[in-house]
Design a protein around this motif. Structure first.
Motif, PDB file in Angstrom:
ATOM      1  N   LEU A   1       0.837  -1.195   0.000  1.00  0.00           N
ATOM      2  CA  LEU A   1       0.000   0.000   0.000  1.00  0.00           C
ATOM      3  C   LEU A   1       0.874   1.248   0.000  1.00  0.00           C
ATOM      4  N   PRO A   2       0.376   2.347  -0.573  1.00  0.00           N
ATOM      5  CA  PRO A   2       1.222   3.525  -0.790  1.00  0.00           C
ATOM      6  C   PRO A   2       1.436   4.364   0.466  1.00  0.00           C
ATOM      7  N   ILE A   3       2.365   3.959   1.337  1.00  0.00           N
ATOM      8  CA  ILE A   3       2.773   4.787   2.468  1.00  0.00           C
ATOM      9  C   ILE A   3       4.088   5.455   2.053  1.00  0.00           C
ATOM     10  N   TYR A   4       4.023   6.736   1.721  1.00  0.00           N
ATOM     11  CA  TYR A   4       5.172   7.410   1.148  1.00  0.00           C
ATOM     12  C   TYR A   4       6.128   7.946   2.213  1.00  0.00           C
ATOM     13  N   SER A   5       5.638   8.318   3.371  1.00  0.00           N
ATOM     14  CA  SER A   5       6.470   8.938   4.380  1.00  0.00           C
ATOM     15  C   SER A   5       7.208   7.883   5.200  1.00  0.00           C
ATOM     16  N   PRO A   6       8.530   8.036   5.384  1.00  0.00           N
ATOM     17  CA  PRO A   6       9.259   7.099   6.257  1.00  0.00           C
ATOM     18  C   PRO A   6       8.718   7.096   7.678  1.00  0.00           C
ATOM     19  N   LYS A   7       8.194   8.239   8.139  1.00  0.00           N
ATOM     20  CA  LYS A   7       7.625   8.290   9.484  1.00  0.00           C
ATOM     21  C   LYS A   7       6.369   7.433   9.576  1.00  0.00           C
ATOM     22  N   LEU A   8       5.527   7.490   8.550  1.00  0.00           N
ATOM     23  CA  LEU A   8       4.333   6.650   8.549  1.00  0.00           C
ATOM     24  C   LEU A   8       4.700   5.185   8.413  1.00  0.00           C
ATOM     25  N   MET A   9       5.774   4.883   7.702  1.00  0.00           N
ATOM     26  CA  MET A   9       6.236   3.513   7.607  1.00  0.00           C
ATOM     27  C   MET A   9       6.664   2.988   8.972  1.00  0.00           C
ATOM     28  N   ALA A  10       7.240   3.861   9.796  1.00  0.00           N
ATOM     29  CA  ALA A  10       7.638   3.463  11.152  1.00  0.00           C
ATOM     30  C   ALA A  10       6.412   3.116  11.993  1.00  0.00           C
ATOM     31  N   PHE A  11       5.337   3.921  11.864  1.00  0.00           N
ATOM     32  CA  PHE A  11       4.107   3.618  12.592  1.00  0.00           C
ATOM     33  C   PHE A  11       3.507   2.302  12.113  1.00  0.00           C
ATOM     34  N   ALA A  12       3.478   2.080  10.798  1.00  0.00           N
ATOM     35  CA  ALA A  12       2.931   0.836  10.260  1.00  0.00           C
ATOM     36  C   ALA A  12       3.752  -0.363  10.726  1.00  0.00           C
ATOM     37  N   LEU A  13       5.074  -0.197  10.777  1.00  0.00           N
ATOM     38  CA  LEU A  13       5.935  -1.288  11.247  1.00  0.00           C
ATOM     39  C   LEU A  13       5.681  -1.585  12.716  1.00  0.00           C
ATOM     40  N   PHE A  14       5.447  -0.547  13.498  1.00  0.00           N
ATOM     41  CA  PHE A  14       5.145  -0.735  14.920  1.00  0.00           C
ATOM     42  C   PHE A  14       3.881  -1.583  15.088  1.00  0.00           C
ATOM     43  N   PHE A  15       2.811  -1.230  14.356  1.00  0.00           N
ATOM     44  CA  PHE A  15       1.577  -2.005  14.447  1.00  0.00           C
ATOM     45  C   PHE A  15       1.771  -3.435  13.926  1.00  0.00           C
ATOM     46  N   THR A  16       2.584  -3.579  12.878  1.00  0.00           N
ATOM     47  CA  THR A  16       2.803  -4.891  12.277  1.00  0.00           C
ATOM     48  C   THR A  16       3.483  -5.843  13.249  1.00  0.00           C
ATOM     49  N   LEU A  17       4.404  -5.332  14.065  1.00  0.00           N
ATOM     50  CA  LEU A  17       5.188  -6.190  14.959  1.00  0.00           C
ATOM     51  C   LEU A  17       4.502  -6.482  16.291  1.00  0.00           C
ATOM     52  N   LEU A  18       3.362  -5.873  16.551  1.00  0.00           N
ATOM     53  CA  LEU A  18       2.676  -6.102  17.829  1.00  0.00           C
ATOM     54  C   LEU A  18       2.376  -7.579  18.106  1.00  0.00           C
ATOM     55  N   PRO A  19       1.883  -8.360  17.118  1.00  0.00           N
ATOM     56  CA  PRO A  19       1.639  -9.781  17.421  1.00  0.00           C
ATOM     57  C   PRO A  19       2.900 -10.535  17.827  1.00  0.00           C
ATOM     58  N   CYS A  20       4.050 -10.119  17.308  1.00  0.00           N
ATOM     59  CA  CYS A  20       5.307 -10.780  17.693  1.00  0.00           C
ATOM     60  C   CYS A  20       5.575 -10.599  19.186  1.00  0.00           C
ATOM     61  N   LEU A  21       5.233  -9.406  19.709  1.00  0.00           N
ATOM     62  CA  LEU A  21       5.416  -9.169  21.144  1.00  0.00           C
ATOM     63  C   LEU A  21       4.485 -10.051  21.965  1.00  0.00           C
TER      64      LEU A  21
ATOM     65  N   TRP B   1      -2.352  -9.222   8.732  1.00  0.00           N
ATOM     66  CA  TRP B   1      -2.179  -8.226   9.787  1.00  0.00           C
ATOM     67  C   TRP B   1      -1.319  -7.058   9.300  1.00  0.00           C
ATOM     68  N   SER B   2      -0.296  -7.358   8.498  1.00  0.00           N
ATOM     69  CA  SER B   2       0.568  -6.307   7.960  1.00  0.00           C
ATOM     70  C   SER B   2      -0.219  -5.363   7.059  1.00  0.00           C
ATOM     71  N   VAL B   3      -1.054  -5.930   6.190  1.00  0.00           N
ATOM     72  CA  VAL B   3      -1.877  -5.092   5.306  1.00  0.00           C
ATOM     73  C   VAL B   3      -2.856  -4.265   6.130  1.00  0.00           C
ATOM     74  N   LEU B   4      -3.455  -4.886   7.153  1.00  0.00           N
ATOM     75  CA  LEU B   4      -4.387  -4.156   8.008  1.00  0.00           C
ATOM     76  C   LEU B   4      -3.682  -3.020   8.748  1.00  0.00           C
ATOM     77  N   SER B   5      -2.436  -3.246   9.181  1.00  0.00           N
ATOM     78  CA  SER B   5      -1.664  -2.201   9.856  1.00  0.00           C
ATOM     79  C   SER B   5      -1.429  -1.014   8.930  1.00  0.00           C
ATOM     80  N   CYS B   6      -1.131  -1.302   7.670  1.00  0.00           N
ATOM     81  CA  CYS B   6      -0.936  -0.223   6.696  1.00  0.00           C
ATOM     82  C   CYS B   6      -2.234   0.533   6.449  1.00  0.00           C
ATOM     83  N   ILE B   7      -3.346  -0.191   6.398  1.00  0.00           N
ATOM     84  CA  ILE B   7      -4.639   0.457   6.183  1.00  0.00           C
ATOM     85  C   ILE B   7      -4.969   1.386   7.344  1.00  0.00           C
ATOM     86  N   VAL B   8      -4.736   0.916   8.579  1.00  0.00           N
ATOM     87  CA  VAL B   8      -5.013   1.752   9.744  1.00  0.00           C
ATOM     88  C   VAL B   8      -4.144   3.003   9.728  1.00  0.00           C
ATOM     89  N   THR B   9      -2.857   2.831   9.391  1.00  0.00           N
ATOM     90  CA  THR B   9      -1.951   3.976   9.335  1.00  0.00           C
ATOM     91  C   THR B   9      -2.393   4.975   8.272  1.00  0.00           C
TER      92      THR B   9
END
Length: 201
Positions: free
Chosen positions: A5-25, A155-163
């Motif tokens: 999905l088109p997340i252009y900002s590196p800052k938004l990518m950081a937020f999406a990555l944070f949500f994506t890794l939550l199940p790992c925790l 979950w990764s796609v859903l994290s990007c959608i939420v972001t």
């Protein structure tokens, strides 16, 4: 980038990555270890948001917009206010077009800005109900031990959608993607319902 999905900002990518890794925790062994790791990572993210590393002017802009809603609850793009941006940015102005900052960059706040509080609350209620059911399905998958690569991708796609929904003008940047979001989430929810039925049998 965490997904297609088109997340252009590196800052938004950081937020999406944070949500994506939550199940790992949540899959870490030991309740204290899980919640301790979650607290450390969340605190680190909160600190970075306050600095120039992850600070984004959308966050203070949205907070300022929330304070203005009682003055203009019926929309019409009448909201105007100034706010302090990130460190080094100084004072910024949110105002109707042709001002550069004229969209709150949030799917619900964009609705408030255009058509008022009531339609935005209806959209919020529908989305909260949908995502509550999805979160329950993902939670049961993690706790039940049947987490898979396919669920991780979903979950990764859903994290990007939420972001995208919280920090981008989703309704204006890609309306087709906005519609496809509900098809995607509905399909995932149907999978959870089918899996639950198989487990009961």
């Amino acid at each position: 980038q965490t997904c297609a999905l088109p997340i252009y900002s590196p800052k938004l990518m950081a937020f999406a990555l944070f949500f994506t890794l939550l199940p790992c925790l949540l899959m870490l062994r030991g309740r204290c270890v899980r919640w301790g790791a979650l607290a450390v990572i969340t605190s680190t993210m909160a600190w970075l948001v306050q600095t120039k590393h992850l600070c984004d002017e959308r966050l203070p802009m949205q907070l300022g917009f929330l304070h203005q809603i009682p003055n203009h609850p019926w929309g019409g793009r009448q909201i105007r206010f100034s706010f302090e941006g990130c460190p080094g940015q100084g004072s910024m102005v949110f105002a109707p077009p042709p001002n550069f900052l004229h969209l709150p960059h949030n799917i619900f706040l964009d609705q408030v800005n255009d058509v008022g509080l009531v339609p935005a609350m209806l959209l919020l209620a529908a989305c909260l109900l949908l995502f509550a059911c999805l979160l329950r399905g993902f939670w049961l998958a993690v706790r039940g031990g049947w987490w898979s690569a396919g669920l991780a991708l979903r979950w990764s796609v859903l994290s990007c959608i939420v972001t995208q929904s919280l920090f981008q003008p989703f309704l204006y940047s890609d309306r087709l993607l906005f519609c496809l979001t509900f098809l995607f989430t509905g399909a995932v929810l149907a999978e959870f319902s089918a899996d639950a039925g198989e487990l009961r049998r």
